[in-house]
Design an enzyme around this catalytic site. Structure first.
Site: not given
Length: 555
Positions: A413, A417-418, A431
């Site tokens: 992912d 945003r991460n 994470d």
């Protein structure tokens, strides 16, 4: 002429500016598996993005429910048209007339019932709702649905309808039957409640006997705590005057999340556990439907000064599965050590509060929110990132992903945003715990009851749920696109259900404005159809370093 144009614009604004049109939470949960309302029109603002989706209607769902609200004093006229791609498969009825007035007042919900043919098939349905401010000015809303019909479900639903009709039209004792049914239902609910309470009490007692860490829970009371006036209900704070004395045991009850954890998982949780009373929550940084991110402080054992931390936690109404996902997705980053990786300090899963995950905090903020703030800052002009700064951030992002791959860990992912970034543009990968909750617009469910970052996934991940270091490279290419566009939504014009065929046909994200050809070439390499043809993160770092060197030659 100008006066007529002004009147036309005014009446159009009245039409689109004074009504809401949305799906209530139960309807969104039934169709998409999400606990949220879905607004198609909010105070007259049409959500064009939501209107583009073709929403599948499962075989067991015979009805669609829409809610509208007229926000002006006068009734608004409406017309509803339904186009079924294959009328031999499907017909429909509504509990309102096809044309009429939307009355002013509280929201009203109306339903459309589908009647399937007695064989397996599916067909597209277009529901067109026209709302009129005047006879010549209208707002057109088009809802795309794909109804699935299965013969077994069709017969089952028809039988239920017949039972309802028979019960409703039986005899003159219909009212008595109705009240008797209500009484039986109430008695049944009461019996269920009694059984649930009895089971809960018995389970509580038995768990106290079988939990091997029950005795160690009492040791946490050695921490000096007090009730604060902090954030959220009943949050426990560390006393700021006196550091807590050392404790010899941690406090964990992982059995409340999984009654049969593996030994390895249990030992990992036990190793990561920190004492809740050593953590103080200060302010909410981000909040979703069931998760929150707090800024706080952590008073480590043996130290006199607390350190700043970020705390990811679940709200009181979060389900057991949501809490389990939060913990499992964060555990992978425990004990990692690299300048471009935001590690996990520990977790707390004590029984007397919501579980939380602890991270070090040195002024970082979420990268996606940082990029959006760069683009549209309410505090002044936007902060324009130079190409050199973008490449420097991309280099750090790539080094973090490279470190994870060297640890044999596939992120799955990678996206803005991460990642987190500070004011000096230092970047760290994180994470993806709570990402689905904090950024729901980035995740979609394709009918398999699993929210996935569809617009960031490689072609093989979409088609066969296959993930590898090469699929992380594909997502990194989308991250580069986010950096150069200041967090625009990728593939905004593409329906999530069409992404696989869209990519398979060779379409990719377009080159952003002001993006140098050299940087876009790096993105394009990441999106090769074959995983073997994509570069590794080591090769990406070399390419970015070479381009960065070219940029700095002229500075």
């Amino acid at each position: 002429m100008l006066l007529k144009l002004a009147v036309l614009l005014l009446t159009l604004q009245q039409c689109t500016g004074y009504f809401n049109f949305y799906l209530e939470k139960p309807e969104v949960l039934t169709l998409m598996g999400l606990q949220a309302q879905l607004f198609y029109v909010t105070d007259g603002q049409i959500n064009e993005y939501a209107m583009k989706f073709v929403v599948p209607v499962p075989a067991h769902v015979p009805e669609l429910h829409f809610t509208w609200q007229n926000l002006i004093g006068n009734p608004l006229s409406y017309e509803i048209e339904v186009e079924v791609n294959d009328p031999s498969v499907l017909s429909e009825t509504m509990n309102i007339t096809s044309s009429g007035k939307i009355p002013a007042g509280p929201p009203q919900t109306w339903a459309m019932t589908f009647h399937c043919a007695p064989y397996d098939a599916e067909t597209d349905v277009m529901i067109r709702v026209n709302v009129f401010a005047t006879p010549k000015n209208k707002t057109v809303l088009e809802f795309k649905r794909r109804k699935i019909c299965l013969v077994n479900k069709t017969l089952e639903l028809e039988n239920k309808r017949q039972e309802v009709l028979v019960a409703a039209s039986g005899t003159n004792a219909g009212g008595q039957v109705f009240y008797a049914a209500i009484g039986c239902a109430c008695a049944f609910v009461a019996a269920i409640c009694v059984l649930v309470v009895a089971y809960y009490v018995r389970d509580k007692k038995s768990r106290r006997h079988r939990d091997p860490l029950q005795e160690s829970r009492g040791l946490s009371s050695a921490c000096s705590v007090e009730r604060g006036t902090g954030v959220g209900p009943a949050q426990t704070f560390l006393s700021p005057e006196t550091p807590p004395p050392p404790s010899t045991a941690s406090v964990s009850t992982y059995r409340r999340l999984d009654e049969r954890p593996t030994r390895e998982l249990y030992e990992r949780i036990h190793e990561m556990t920190v004492e809740r009373c050593r953590v103080r929550l200060l302010s909410i940084e981000m909040e979703g439907t069931f998760g929150r991110v707090y800024k706080g402080s952590y008073h480590e054992e043996g130290t006199t000064t607390p350190r700043d931390v970020l705390v990811k936690t679940a709200a009181e109404h979060a389900s057991v599965s949501q809490v389990t996902v939060l913990l499992k997705e964060s555990m992978n980053f425990y004990r990692l050590s690299h300048p471009t990786v935001l590690t996990v300090l520990g977790v707390s899963i004590e029984e007397r509060g919501a579980p939380f995950v602890l991270y070090p905090y040195t002024g970082y903020r979420n990268m996606k929110k940082f990029l959006l703030r760069c683009k549209m800052s309410s505090e002044g002009p936007s902060r324009a990132l130079t190409t050199q700064e973008v490449v420097e951030m991309a280099l750090q992002a790539a080094k973090g992903a490279q470190y994870l791959h060297r640890k044999k860990f596939i992120h799955r992912d990678i996206a803005a945003r991460n990642y987190v970034v500070d004011e000096n543009l230092r970047v760290q990968i994180t994470d993806n715990a709570l990402a689905r909750d904090l950024f729901p617009q980035d995740y979609h469910c394709l009918g398999d009851n699993e929210n996935r970052p569809i617009k960031w996934l490689a072609i093989e991940s979409l088609l066969s749920d296959s993930f590898s270091s090469a699929s992380d490279v594909w997502a990194f290419g989308v991250l580069l696109w986010e950096l150069t566009t200041l967090a625009q939504q990728p593939y905004v014009e593409v329906d999530p259900f069409e992404m696989a065929s869209y990519l398979r046909d060779g379409y990719r994200l377009a080159q952003p404005i002001n993006c140098p050809d050299e940087l876009f070439a790096v993105m394009a390499y990441c999106w090769a159809m074959s995983p073997d043809e994509r570069p590794t993160f080591s090769q990406l770092i070399m390419c970015l370093q070479d381009f960065h060197a070219q940029l700095t030659q002229y500075v």
